[in-house]
Design a protein around this motif. Structure first.
Motif, PDB file in Angstrom:
ATOM      1  N   PHE A   1       0.845  -1.200   0.000  1.00 46.95           N
ATOM      2  CA  PHE A   1       0.000   0.000   0.000  1.00 46.95           C
ATOM      3  C   PHE A   1       0.881   1.251   0.000  1.00 46.95           C
ATOM      4  CE2 PHE A   1      -2.112   3.349   2.443  1.00 46.95           C
ATOM      5  CZ  PHE A   1      -3.310   3.493   1.754  1.00 46.95           C
ATOM      6  N   LEU A   2       1.883   1.242   0.881  1.00 51.64           N
ATOM      7  CA  LEU A   2       2.744   2.426   0.986  1.00 51.64           C
ATOM      8  C   LEU A   2       3.573   2.619  -0.284  1.00 51.64           C
ATOM      9  CD1 LEU A   2       3.815   2.115   4.704  1.00 51.64           C
ATOM     10  CD2 LEU A   2       2.422   3.925   3.689  1.00 51.64           C
ATOM     11  N   ARG A   3       3.962   1.511  -0.901  1.00 51.05           N
ATOM     12  CA  ARG A   3       4.739   1.632  -2.145  1.00 51.05           C
ATOM     13  C   ARG A   3       3.859   1.873  -3.362  1.00 51.05           C
ATOM     14  NH1 ARG A   3       7.471  -3.220  -0.115  1.00 51.05           N
ATOM     15  NH2 ARG A   3       6.032  -4.360  -1.427  1.00 51.05           N
ATOM     16  N   ASN A   4       2.573   1.945  -3.110  1.00 45.71           N
ATOM     17  CA  ASN A   4       1.568   2.019  -4.181  1.00 45.71           C
ATOM     18  C   ASN A   4       1.693   0.834  -5.130  1.00 45.71           C
ATOM     19  OD1 ASN A   4      -0.707   3.013  -5.278  1.00 45.71           O
ATOM     20  ND2 ASN A   4       0.269   4.640  -6.468  1.00 45.71           N
ATOM     21  N   GLU A   5       1.921  -0.318  -4.535  1.00 51.37           N
ATOM     22  CA  GLU A   5       1.921  -1.548  -5.333  1.00 51.37           C
ATOM     23  C   GLU A   5       0.702  -2.378  -4.918  1.00 51.37           C
ATOM     24  OE1 GLU A   5       5.865  -3.122  -4.836  1.00 51.37           O
ATOM     25  OE2 GLU A   5       6.746  -1.347  -5.751  1.00 51.37           O
TER      26      GLU A   5
END
Ligand SMILES: Nc1ncnc2c1ncn2[C@@H]1O[C@H](COP(=O)(O)O)[C@@H](OP(=O)(O)O)[C@H]1O
Ligand SMILES: [Mg+2]
Length: 883
Positions: A679-683
């Motif tokens: 989520f944080l890596r936008n993956e």
């Protein structure tokens, strides 16, 4: 409707009475108890499915009034159940009325929207929205929300809004001062009134941003509030008091940050309006009206089912009154003497039995032909070849057999296309007994694995357990599948064992193989057994789609929660992530869990929920800002009017609904954001929700907002996929974006068998799955392609739709136990897509140990074809601890 308090009062009153003494008096009381129409009871029961719910409610209330205090525990439990059903029927009816009203509103809104489509109307609405002089601050008739709603409902209105937002964007990007009217217009365009500014965290944030951009340090803001107070002169003092700026937590560090926040907010609005504009041709109102009607239909079906159950309970109670429960028990089908059990035909039974159980002989109910017998043999019988059910052979009888005739006299013909439903009523033999019900091997119904089992008993507490009874577990080839009712049965507790089977064949016998009392050697219980075979129509309806409502609720919940996560994700500024600040994921995690728990609370208020988060941390004073954001997001994407006013307390309460820790026979499990790092890596990340019944996952819903849409179609391709499955019903995928209206597409695992053409996937995080071990396994199997690394249960989806063949989750630490919410939904999706999921030692995942898969290590999920080879490779490499 009868309230709980009334029922209790009735009971207390009833206990003061000694009740009628004479036979005539008792008969009169009974008639009165059933209220008007008591004489035509039989006809009413025949009409059970169609009976007026209010009539049923009144009837149940009447019955309860007439109840007397000397009731047995069993009777009390049944009465309680009747009261509960009556209450639920009332609630469901009210919900239907509300839905219908909503459908009416939708039609009305549509009409108004069509009217609003004219340029004159848009002009009028836009003036009302933007000119402060025209609206009193707290005048709800001119509320921004309403005007905005009407504008958004028409193409011309939306076009005006898009233009307005672009204009706002332009001055937000350029200006340094924001006067009273600028602020007013912004607040109104957001759909709020001045009175909301100090109350809604989202609007406060907007004001904080404007203040940060304003070199006069918020003086314009003060002027705004002064004007708002002036206009609110007619409001109550509380409203006026609230129209003051209070410094909110979470101010902006710099003007750039504040401007970026505001521009992002505007872009979000424009994007949403453009999407609405694009979807308008698909007549969203029409679709919504259809959805409402579907919900009404679902509720009506539930009401019908509850009505039928209520009448059955009332019927049982009536019978119990006539015969007395103890008399029934005494006359139960007893095991015959150990020396020579005897099978009696129920039709052949004499007077007493007939008198005590007349209802089982009625239309659509098939008497049991044989019955249990006591045997001193082994506790677990083996199915030993098929025999004609009419004459139960000796070996079966000696183990306690109930044979069910395939073609009952007077019952429904079981032929191709029919969906038989059998219902057996049982009385548990003793506390702790763990009955096992092998059913004859060779039944087509079981070969298909289409066995669903539920035990239903009278009391409310046990209903959860009841629903939770396990599905048939197939113990292995060569013997019939066995049904293991979930929990220990209670002595003397009468319940209903319901077998529902699809297919043309039904089992011809049901064997009660329970036994083995503590330290007393094997002893077989006394089972009272009667069977009921529903007619084809009724049973087909009952079978239409098991867990249909649960699945619909689960999909809606994960979709909504995923929208919240997407909104939080969009609002993350890069510098926040650079600072390694984890608060965005915290906000999304809590917000997502709050929404899912709330949805479950609405639809299944009694179901326990095991979820990853609790609100303890969120409630700490130091986290007030985070809590504020969570609440704002929940309100923002919660949809519907009901969430607009959600308080922080509401939100924390919903989150804590997920606080169940221990295993229950029926429970939900939630991972509000699985793959937080993704989520944080936008993956990749996922919102995962599953229903576990009797230790088996029966419903799974998995929203993967960043997973590419593939075979799931959609006009734009794009990203965001939902996977869902119901046990026995297949796995499906469809786009997460609700604007893309399309039917779910069935998904299947890859049928390839050659490892050289296979791909495997694993976690991105080497701390979650040992990459080295996985590489060694792949090499041993001959899988040449590099691993697909992705976060979250999206991996399950990828295997289920055939893009990868194996998902390896190799333990990294001896003491780590997988969490159930990390696997429940995904595992079912793969299984229903034709794959297999076990741990690294090949053991099935056991969802019956609370929050963790404590009996398992790691996870292996495959397309099924290669599963055994993977497990063997793991064992050969010595990577299966404790196997
Ligand atoms: N040592 C470990 N071994 C296996 N899984 C772990 C782990 N530590 C944490 N996890 C789990 O791995 C999940 C993420 O899995 P994946 O790596 O496949 O994306 C995390 O879920 P959350 O992200 O919901 O916290 C967490 O529950
Ligand atoms: Mg997780």
């Amino acid at each position: 409707m009868t309230t709980e308090a009334q029922i209790l009062a009735n009971r207390r009153n009833a206990s003061l009475s000694t009740g009628p003494k004479t036979r005539r008096g008792k008969a009169r009381s009974r008639r009165e108890g059933y209220g008007p129409g008591a004489r035509s009871q039989g006809a009413a029961i025949t009409e059970a499915g169609r009976a007026d719910p209010r009539w049923i409610e009144e009837r149940a209330a009447g019955f309860l009034r007439a109840a007397y205090s000397g009731a047995s525990e069993e009777e009390k439990a049944m009465r309680k159940r009747a009261a509960e059903l009556a209450r639920k029927i009332g609630e469901a009816e009210r919900a239907v009325a509300a839905y219908l009203e909503r459908a009416g509103r939708i039609v009305e809104d549509r009409r108004r929207a069509a009217e609003a489509g004219g340029p004159g109307r848009v002009l009028e609405l836009s003036r009302r929205l933007m000119a402060w002089e025209q609206s009193a601050a707290a005048d709800s008739s001119d509320g921004a929300g309403r005007i905005l709603g009407e504008l958004e409902g028409s193409r011309a209105g939306r076009a005006w809004l898009i233009r307005t937002w672009r204009w706002i964007r332009e001055w937000l990007g350029r200006k340094g001062r924001f006067g009273v009217m600028d602020r007013y217009r912004l607040v109104r365009a957001l759909g709020h009134d001045p009175i909301h500014v100090a109350r809604l965290p989202r609007v406060r944030e907007v004001f904080a941003a404007l203040n940060a951009l304003d070199p006069r340090g918020g003086l314009d803001g003060e002027a705004f509030f002064a004007r708002a107070r002036e206009l609110a002169a007619g409001c109550d003092p509380m409203a006026r008091d609230s129209l003051a700026w209070r410094e909110a937590a979470g101010t902006f560090a710099s003007a750039e940050e504040a401007r970026a926040f505001l521009l992002n907010l505007v872009d979000e609005r424009v994007r949403r309006l453009e999407a609405l504009q694009a979807a308008s041709d698909a007549e969203p109102a029409g679709r919504e009206a259809l959805a409402v009607m579907a919900a009404v239909e679902g509720l009506r079906r539930e009401v019908e089912a509850m009505g039928r159950e209520l009448l059955r309970v009332v019927e049982d109670l009536q019978r119990m009154r006539k015969g007395g429960p103890r008399a029934v028990e005494g006359d139960a089908i007893r095991p015959a003497a150990a020396s020579g059990p005897e099978v009696r035909s129920r039709q052949g039974e004499g007077g007493t039995a007939k008198r005590l159980r007349p209802a089982w002989r009625g239309r659509g109910r098939t008497p049991c032909r044989g019955h249990g017998g006591r045997g001193g043999g082994a506790a677990t019988p083996r199915s030993s070849g098929a025999s004609p059910p009419a004459a139960v052979p000796e070996p079966w009888r000696s183990r306690g057999v109930a044979a069910i005739p395939p073609r009952p006299p007077g019952g429904a013909r079981i032929g191709a296309g029919f969906v038989p439903s059998l219902e057996c009523r049982v009385t548990a033999p003793r506390t702790g007994a763990a009955p096992v019900w092998p059913v004859e091997k060779g039944s087509k119904a079981f070969r298909g694995g289409d066995l669903g089992v539920g035990i239903r008993s009278g009391s409310r507490d046990e209903r959860t357990q009841a629903r939770a009874a396990t599905g048939g577990r197939i113990d292995g080839p060569g013997e019939g599948p066995r049904v293991h009712p979930a929990g220990p049965t209670r002595r003397g507790r009468r319940g209903r064992l319901r077998l529902r089977l699809t297919g043309a064949a039904i089992p011809t016998r049901l064997v009660n193989a329970s036994g083995g009392g503590k330290g007393r050697g094997p002893s077989l219980p006394r089972w009272r057994l009667a069977t009921r075979r529903a007619g084809p129509v009724e049973s087909r309806r009952a079978m239409s789609q098991p867990f249909e409502l649960e699945q619909a609720a689960a999909v809606a919940a994960v979709r909504r929660a995923a929208r919240l996560c997407q909104a939080v994700r969009r609002g993350i500024r890069p510098e926040v992530l650079d600072k390694k600040d984890k608060s965005p994921v915290t906000v999304a995690d809590f917000g997502s869990q709050a929404l899912v728990c709330r949805a479950l609370l609405e639809s299944f208020p009694e179901d326990p929920v095991i979820a990853e988060e609790d609100s303890a941390e969120l409630r700490q004073a130091s986290n007030a800002a985070v809590l504020g954001q969570v609440v704002a997001h929940v309100r923002g994407v919660g949809g519907g009017e009901s969430l607009v006013d959600a308080t922080a307390e509401d939100v924390c309460g919903w989150i804590d609904r997920g606080g169940t820790a221990e295993y229950r026979d029926r429970f939900w499990t939630i991972d509000p954001i699985d793959g937080t790092k993704g989520f944080l890596r936008n993956e990749q990340y996922a919102v995962a929700l599953a229903l576990v019944v009797g230790g088996r996952v029966v419903v799974g819903a998995l929203a993967c907002p960043n997973l590419a849409v593939r075979g799931e179609g959609g006009p734009t391709g794009g990203v965001g996929v939902v996977f869902t499955a119901v046990r026995g019903g297949g796995a499906f995928a469809f786009p997460l974006d609700e604007a893309i209206a399309m039917e779910p597409v069935p998904i299947r695992v890859n049928a390839a068998d050659d490892p050289a053409a296979m791909r495997f996937c694993e976690s991105v995080e080497s701390g979650h799955s040992a990459h080295g071990d996985a590489a060694a396994i792949a090499a041993k199997l001959g899988i040449a392609a590099p691993p697909i690394r992705m976060d979250s249960q999206a991996k399950y989806g990828v295997v289920a739709r055939g893009e990868a063949d194996v998902y390896l989750r190799m333990p990294t630490r001896a003491d780590y136990r997988e969490k159930i919410w990390d696997h429940a939904a995904g595992a079912l999706v793969i299984e229903e897509a034709g794959g297999v999921v076990t741990d690294v030692a090949g053991r099935p995942l056991e969802f019956r140990h609370g929050r963790e898969l404590s009996a398992n290590r790691g996870v292996v999920a495959t397309n099924g074809r290669i599963h055994d080879r993977v497990i063997r490779a793991i064992a050969d490499l010595g990577l299966a601890p404790g196997a």
